[in-house]
Design a protein around this motif. Sequence first.
Motif, PDB file in Angstrom:
ATOM      1  N   GLU A  83      34.347  26.215  71.615  1.00 22.33           N
ATOM      2  CA  GLU A  83      34.991  27.485  71.955  1.00 22.33           C
ATOM      3  C   GLU A  83      34.561  28.572  70.970  1.00 22.33           C
ATOM      4  O   GLU A  83      34.765  28.435  69.761  1.00 22.33           O
ATOM      5  CB  GLU A  83      36.504  27.306  71.923  1.00 22.33           C
ATOM      6  N   TYR A  84      34.001  29.664  71.492  1.00 19.40           N
ATOM      7  CA  TYR A  84      33.500  30.706  70.589  1.00 19.40           C
ATOM      8  C   TYR A  84      34.615  31.427  69.850  1.00 19.40           C
ATOM      9  O   TYR A  84      34.416  31.911  68.730  1.00 19.40           O
ATOM     10  CB  TYR A  84      32.603  31.695  71.337  1.00 19.40           C
ATOM     11  N   THR A  85      35.821  31.496  70.447  1.00 18.24           N
ATOM     12  CA  THR A  85      36.905  32.198  69.756  1.00 18.24           C
ATOM     13  C   THR A  85      37.404  31.420  68.537  1.00 18.24           C
ATOM     14  O   THR A  85      38.149  31.962  67.725  1.00 18.24           O
ATOM     15  CB  THR A  85      38.088  32.453  70.698  1.00 18.24           C
ATOM     16  N   MET A  86      36.984  30.168  68.391  1.00 16.28           N
ATOM     17  CA  MET A  86      37.369  29.378  67.228  1.00 16.28           C
ATOM     18  C   MET A  86      36.412  29.571  66.053  1.00 16.28           C
ATOM     19  O   MET A  86      36.659  29.070  64.959  1.00 16.28           O
ATOM     20  CB  MET A  86      37.415  27.892  67.595  1.00 16.28           C
ATOM     21  N   SER A  87      35.345  30.304  66.279  1.00 10.23           N
ATOM     22  CA  SER A  87      34.385  30.563  65.216  1.00 10.23           C
ATOM     23  C   SER A  87      34.994  31.488  64.167  1.00 10.23           C
ATOM     24  O   SER A  87      35.549  32.544  64.491  1.00 10.23           O
ATOM     25  CB  SER A  87      33.123  31.212  65.804  1.00 10.23           C
ATOM     26  N   GLU A  88      34.908  31.110  62.911  1.00  8.19           N
ATOM     27  CA  GLU A  88      35.427  31.969  61.837  1.00  8.19           C
ATOM     28  C   GLU A  88      34.705  33.304  61.813  1.00  8.19           C
ATOM     29  O   GLU A  88      35.310  34.342  61.530  1.00  8.19           O
ATOM     30  CB  GLU A  88      35.290  31.254  60.490  1.00  8.19           C
ATOM     31  N   ALA A 122      29.283  30.649  69.273  1.00  5.59           N
ATOM     32  CA  ALA A 122      29.781  29.369  69.790  1.00  5.59           C
ATOM     33  C   ALA A 122      28.877  28.229  69.372  1.00  5.59           C
ATOM     34  O   ALA A 122      29.335  27.193  68.879  1.00  5.59           O
ATOM     35  CB  ALA A 122      29.883  29.428  71.314  1.00  5.59           C
ATOM     36  N   PHE A 123      27.564  28.419  69.535  1.00  8.45           N
ATOM     37  CA  PHE A 123      26.621  27.318  69.360  1.00  8.45           C
ATOM     38  C   PHE A 123      26.344  26.984  67.896  1.00  8.45           C
ATOM     39  O   PHE A 123      25.700  25.975  67.607  1.00  8.45           O
ATOM     40  CB  PHE A 123      25.325  27.626  70.091  1.00  8.45           C
ATOM     41  N   GLN A 124      26.839  27.825  66.997  1.00  8.31           N
ATOM     42  CA  GLN A 124      26.736  27.482  65.576  1.00  8.31           C
ATOM     43  C   GLN A 124      27.727  26.383  65.181  1.00  8.31           C
ATOM     44  O   GLN A 124      27.614  25.800  64.114  1.00  8.31           O
ATOM     45  CB  GLN A 124      26.988  28.735  64.729  1.00  8.31           C
ATOM     46  N   GLN A 125      28.662  26.105  66.066  1.00 12.86           N
ATOM     47  CA  GLN A 125      29.661  25.053  65.829  1.00 12.86           C
ATOM     48  C   GLN A 125      29.190  23.748  66.470  1.00 12.86           C
ATOM     49  O   GLN A 125      28.385  23.751  67.400  1.00 12.86           O
ATOM     50  CB  GLN A 125      31.003  25.469  66.432  1.00 12.86           C
TER      51      GLN A 125
END
Length: 379
Positions: free
Chosen positions: A149-154, A177-180
Motif C-alpha cells: 500500500e503506497y499510503t503506508m510509505s513513510e 509503493a514499490f520501494q516497500q
Amino acid sequence: MSVSAVLLLALAAAGCAPASAPGSGSGSGPGPGGEDSAKNWQQASEKIVEQTLADEGIPGAAISATRDGEAWEFVTGEADTESKTPVEPGTPFAYRSITKSFTGTAILMLVDKGEIGLDEPVATYVEGVPSGDLVTIRMLLGMRSGLPEYTMSERFQALLNQDPTREWSDSEILELAFQQPMAFDPGTQYKYTNTNTVVLGQVLESVRGRSWSTVVDEMLLGPLKLDSVDYPDNRAKPEGTAVPYQVHENDELETLPDVRASLFSAAGGLFGTVGDLRTWAAALGSAQLLQPKTADERFAHASPTEGDPTSPLYDQYGLGMGEFHGWIGHTGVGLGYQALAMYHPDTGDSIAIVMNGAGADPDVPAKMFEKLLAEWDEK
C-alpha cells in the motif's frame, strides 16, 4: 494532527455532537406498496440518516434509492458549515474508493473486447511492477496481488504532511509503493490496497493510449450519462463540492485541505452527485455494461474479507466490487468523505449514500445501510 494520520484513519473515536439540519426528501410517486407504504419506509429512512449524522457528528449527507420501483432522494445538513450552505441534490461529493469500481468495470469491458486477459500477468501491460510476471489482472482486481500500500510509505506520509495540496503523478505514487517489500506472494491472500487499482489505471492507459480517466469517461460516464462525475486530477475539485471535514473525539470539526484527486488517482479520485452515484450502483450491480460470461467472473473466485482487518465492510470482495448482505457495489472513505453504492440483483433495488465528514469509523455508510435494510424489511 497530521493529514497522513487522518488518511490512515489513525484517530480516536468519532464525536457525537449533532451536526445535521432538517432535510427534505423527494420521490416519484407511490410504488407497488401504495402511497402510505412508500411514505412509511421513506420517513423511517430519513430518521435513520439524520440520527446517524447526529451520532457521528457529520455535517451533511445525501441519499438516493429505489425500492420496489419507488424512487426516493433525501438531503440533509450542511455542505459548508462556515457559510451555512445546505446540501442540495446536485451537490458534488468525493466518491473516494467507489472509483475502484469504475476502473475495474472499464478493465472488465476491455476483457470483453479481447484487449485484456484476466489471467495475463500485469507485466504484459505495465513495466516495473514488482513480481509483474506473477501478478495477474485478476489478482489486481480481486486485491490478491501482494503489492504494498503506497499510503503506508513513510516518504508518502512525509510529502503529504509537507504540502497537503501538492500535485501527484501515478509514477510517483507507484515508486513510493514499490520501494516497500511485497506483502505476500501473489495470489495467496486477500489484502485491500489502493496500489492495486492505481496499477489498473496504468493498464487502461497502456492498452488504450489515453489517461485512465479518459477511458472511463468514454466507456462508462458518457454511455450512462453520468454528467456530474468528474476526475479533477491536479485541478481544483468541482465547483460547489461539499467541504470535507474530520470529526474529532472532542466533537470539533476540522476542515480538511483540498487534496488533489491525483493523490488517489484511479483508486479514489472521482467526484459526483448522489443521483449519478445511484445510477452507477444499478449499472455496476446489474453488470449492465458487461457480457454475461465476464459478469459471471466477478464473484466466481471472490475472497472473504475477514482475514484483512483493514478491509472495508464486505462479506466478500470480487473483481473491483464487493458483496454485502446479498447486495453488490462498493464503498469509499478518505480525508473527509464517505460514500456507498449498492444494488440488489434479485430485487433491482439500488442505493447511494454520500457524506462530507469522517471520523474513526471508516464504515459509517455501510452500517447505516444495514439499519436501512432492517427498516425496509419491517415496512
